[in-house]
Design a protein around this motif. Structure first.
Motif, PDB file in Angstrom:
ATOM      1  N   ASN A 117      16.378   8.989 -15.852  1.00  0.00           N
ATOM      2  CA  ASN A 117      16.847   7.824 -16.599  1.00  0.00           C
ATOM      3  C   ASN A 117      17.410   8.325 -17.927  1.00  0.00           C
ATOM      4  N   GLY A 118      18.701   8.638 -17.896  1.00  0.00           N
ATOM      5  CA  GLY A 118      19.360   9.165 -19.089  1.00  0.00           C
ATOM      6  C   GLY A 118      19.733   8.079 -20.071  1.00  0.00           C
ATOM      7  N   GLN A 119      20.238   8.495 -21.188  1.00  0.00           N
ATOM      8  CA  GLN A 119      20.612   7.557 -22.243  1.00  0.00           C
ATOM      9  C   GLN A 119      21.767   6.660 -21.802  1.00  0.00           C
ATOM     10  N   ASP A 120      22.704   7.213 -21.022  1.00  0.00           N
ATOM     11  CA  ASP A 120      23.894   6.460 -20.617  1.00  0.00           C
ATOM     12  C   ASP A 120      23.792   5.835 -19.232  1.00  0.00           C
ATOM     13  N   ARG A 121      23.022   6.443 -18.349  1.00  0.00           N
ATOM     14  CA  ARG A 121      22.961   5.957 -16.965  1.00  0.00           C
ATOM     15  C   ARG A 121      21.705   6.494 -16.273  1.00  0.00           C
ATOM     16  N   TYR A 122      21.469   5.924 -15.096  1.00  0.00           N
ATOM     17  CA  TYR A 122      20.379   6.386 -14.241  1.00  0.00           C
ATOM     18  C   TYR A 122      20.977   7.279 -13.168  1.00  0.00           C
ATOM     19  N   GLU A 123      20.462   8.497 -13.041  1.00  0.00           N
ATOM     20  CA  GLU A 123      20.942   9.432 -12.032  1.00  0.00           C
ATOM     21  C   GLU A 123      19.927   9.488 -10.895  1.00  0.00           C
ATOM     22  N   THR A 124      20.334   9.030  -9.719  1.00  0.00           N
ATOM     23  CA  THR A 124      19.446   9.045  -8.556  1.00  0.00           C
ATOM     24  C   THR A 124      19.484  10.422  -7.915  1.00  0.00           C
ATOM     25  N   TYR A 125      18.309  11.016  -7.741  1.00  0.00           N
ATOM     26  CA  TYR A 125      18.199  12.297  -7.050  1.00  0.00           C
ATOM     27  C   TYR A 125      17.893  12.074  -5.568  1.00  0.00           C
ATOM     28  N   HIS A 126      16.969  11.150  -5.274  1.00  0.00           N
ATOM     29  CA  HIS A 126      16.553  10.886  -3.900  1.00  0.00           C
ATOM     30  C   HIS A 126      16.294   9.392  -3.721  1.00  0.00           C
ATOM     31  N   ILE A 127      16.536   8.912  -2.502  1.00  0.00           N
ATOM     32  CA  ILE A 127      16.220   7.530  -2.139  1.00  0.00           C
ATOM     33  C   ILE A 127      15.193   7.587  -1.018  1.00  0.00           C
ATOM     34  N   LEU A 128      14.074   6.915  -1.240  1.00  0.00           N
ATOM     35  CA  LEU A 128      12.992   6.884  -0.260  1.00  0.00           C
ATOM     36  C   LEU A 128      12.778   5.464   0.238  1.00  0.00           C
ATOM     37  N   LEU A 129      12.296   5.346   1.465  1.00  0.00           N
ATOM     38  CA  LEU A 129      11.819   4.087   2.015  1.00  0.00           C
ATOM     39  C   LEU A 129      10.347   4.267   2.326  1.00  0.00           C
ATOM     40  N   VAL A 130       9.508   3.370   1.798  1.00  0.00           N
ATOM     41  CA  VAL A 130       8.065   3.425   2.036  1.00  0.00           C
ATOM     42  C   VAL A 130       7.684   2.164   2.795  1.00  0.00           C
ATOM     43  N   ASN A 131       7.074   2.360   3.966  1.00  0.00           N
ATOM     44  CA  ASN A 131       6.669   1.236   4.806  1.00  0.00           C
ATOM     45  C   ASN A 131       5.643   0.386   4.078  1.00  0.00           C
ATOM     46  N   LYS A 132       5.862  -0.909   4.071  1.00  0.00           N
ATOM     47  CA  LYS A 132       4.987  -1.840   3.361  1.00  0.00           C
ATOM     48  C   LYS A 132       3.592  -1.877   3.977  1.00  0.00           C
ATOM     49  N   GLN A 133       3.483  -1.642   5.298  1.00  0.00           N
ATOM     50  CA  GLN A 133       2.207  -1.734   5.992  1.00  0.00           C
ATOM     51  C   GLN A 133       1.563  -0.377   6.261  1.00  0.00           C
ATOM     52  N   ASP A 134       2.330   0.708   6.203  1.00  0.00           N
ATOM     53  CA  ASP A 134       1.812   2.027   6.565  1.00  0.00           C
ATOM     54  C   ASP A 134       2.265   3.055   5.526  1.00  0.00           C
ATOM     55  N   LYS A 135       1.345   3.462   4.671  1.00  0.00           N
ATOM     56  CA  LYS A 135       1.716   4.371   3.582  1.00  0.00           C
ATOM     57  C   LYS A 135       2.060   5.773   4.075  1.00  0.00           C
ATOM     58  N   LYS A 136       1.786   6.072   5.336  1.00  0.00           N
ATOM     59  CA  LYS A 136       2.148   7.378   5.885  1.00  0.00           C
ATOM     60  C   LYS A 136       3.593   7.404   6.375  1.00  0.00           C
ATOM     61  N   ASP A 137       4.196   6.240   6.526  1.00  0.00           N
ATOM     62  CA  ASP A 137       5.581   6.142   6.994  1.00  0.00           C
ATOM     63  C   ASP A 137       6.514   6.114   5.790  1.00  0.00           C
ATOM     64  N   ILE A 138       6.927   7.304   5.373  1.00  0.00           N
ATOM     65  CA  ILE A 138       7.847   7.459   4.241  1.00  0.00           C
ATOM     66  C   ILE A 138       9.088   8.168   4.759  1.00  0.00           C
ATOM     67  N   ARG A 139      10.243   7.610   4.446  1.00  0.00           N
ATOM     68  CA  ARG A 139      11.511   8.179   4.883  1.00  0.00           C
ATOM     69  C   ARG A 139      12.368   8.480   3.663  1.00  0.00           C
ATOM     70  N   ILE A 140      13.231   9.476   3.821  1.00  0.00           N
ATOM     71  CA  ILE A 140      14.121   9.884   2.737  1.00  0.00           C
ATOM     72  C   ILE A 140      15.547   9.936   3.273  1.00  0.00           C
ATOM     73  N   GLU A 141      16.489   9.612   2.412  1.00  0.00           N
ATOM     74  CA  GLU A 141      17.889   9.657   2.822  1.00  0.00           C
ATOM     75  C   GLU A 141      18.369  11.100   2.838  1.00  0.00           C
ATOM     76  N   ASP A 142      18.871  11.515   3.986  1.00  0.00           N
ATOM     77  CA  ASP A 142      19.489  12.829   4.114  1.00  0.00           C
ATOM     78  C   ASP A 142      20.937  12.671   3.671  1.00  0.00           C
ATOM     79  N   VAL A 143      21.303  13.307   2.561  1.00  0.00           N
ATOM     80  CA  VAL A 143      22.639  13.098   1.989  1.00  0.00           C
ATOM     81  C   VAL A 143      23.752  13.655   2.873  1.00  0.00           C
ATOM     82  N   VAL A 144      23.438  14.601   3.750  1.00  0.00           N
ATOM     83  CA  VAL A 144      24.455  15.179   4.625  1.00  0.00           C
ATOM     84  C   VAL A 144      24.798  14.216   5.756  1.00  0.00           C
ATOM     85  N   THR A 145      23.763  13.651   6.402  1.00  0.00           N
ATOM     86  CA  THR A 145      23.991  12.774   7.558  1.00  0.00           C
ATOM     87  C   THR A 145      23.940  11.298   7.197  1.00  0.00           C
TER      88      THR A 145
END
Length: 161
Positions: A117-145
Motif C-alpha cells: 500500500n504505497g503513497q500513490d497506489r496499491y500494488e497487488t502482488y498476489h490474489i487469493l481466494l479463501v473458501n468461506k466454509q473450508d479454511k484449507k481450500d485456498i487458491r491463488i491466481e497463476d499470472v501465467v495461465t
C-alpha cells in the motif's frame, strides 16, 4: 322490501354459480401441476428426520479470520519481508479483503489481495481466494495461465524463487 326480495331472487342462480367456480379455483390452486412437483410435494405422513451432517454446517469464516489465516501463509511472509526490506522497515505487507464473495464451483470464496500500500497506489502482488466454509481450500491466481490454482501447487511450482 319487495324490490330487494325480487333482486335477490334474480341473482341467486348466478351467486351459486359464482361460489361454485370460486371454490373450484381455490381447490385447484394447491394441486401440483407437473409430475416433478408431485414428487417434491411434502407429505405430512412421510416426514423424514434431517441428516445431522446437513443440519450443523461448518461455521463460516469471518473476514478477520481470513486475514489472520492469509497473514500466516508463507507467501504473505515472503511479501512482508520483501516490502519491509524495500521500505527499510517503515512498512510491511498489506492485505485487502473484498466485501463481496466470489462464487466458484458452487462455493463462496473471500478474495484477498496481498500487496504493498504505497503513497500513490496499491500494488497487488498476489490474489487469493479463501473458501468461506473450508479454511484449507485456498487458491491463488497463476499470472501465467490466469487460473486459480491451489496454493500448495503454486508453492511447489515457485519453491526456488
Amino acid at each position: 322490501m319487495k324490490i330487494l326480495k325480487a333482486a335477490f331472487a334474480a341473482f341467486r342462480p348466478s351467486l351459486w354459480l359464482l361460489l361454485w367456480v370460486g371454490g373450484w379455483l381455490m381447490a385447484c390452486q394447491n394441486t401440483p401441476k407437473s409430475p416433478e412437483e408431485k414428487a417434491e410435494a411434502p407429505s405430512s405422513a412421510l416426514k423424514q428426520m434431517p441428516d445431522p451432517a446437513q443440519q450443523a454446517p461448518k461455521e463460516a469464516l469471518t473476514s478477520e479470520q481470513v486475514l489472520t489465516l492469509v497473514a500466516n501463509l508463507p507467501i504473505a511472509q515472503r511479501a512482508n519481508k520483501q516490502i519491509n526490506d524495500f521500505t527499510q522497515g517503515r512498512q510491511g505487507v498489506s492485505l485487502l479483503v473484498e466485501d463481496s464473495l466470489t462464487r466458484m464451483n458452487g462455493q463462496e470464496y473471500y478474495t484477498v489481495r496481498i500487496g504493498y500500500n504505497g503513497q500513490d497506489r496499491y500494488e497487488t502482488y498476489h490474489i487469493l481466494l479463501v473458501n468461506k466454509q473450508d479454511k484449507k481450500d485456498i487458491r491463488i491466481e497463476d499470472v501465467v495461465t490466469a487460473e486459480m490454482i491451489p496454493i500448495e501447487q503454486w508453492e511447489r511450482e515457485h519453491a526456488n524463487e
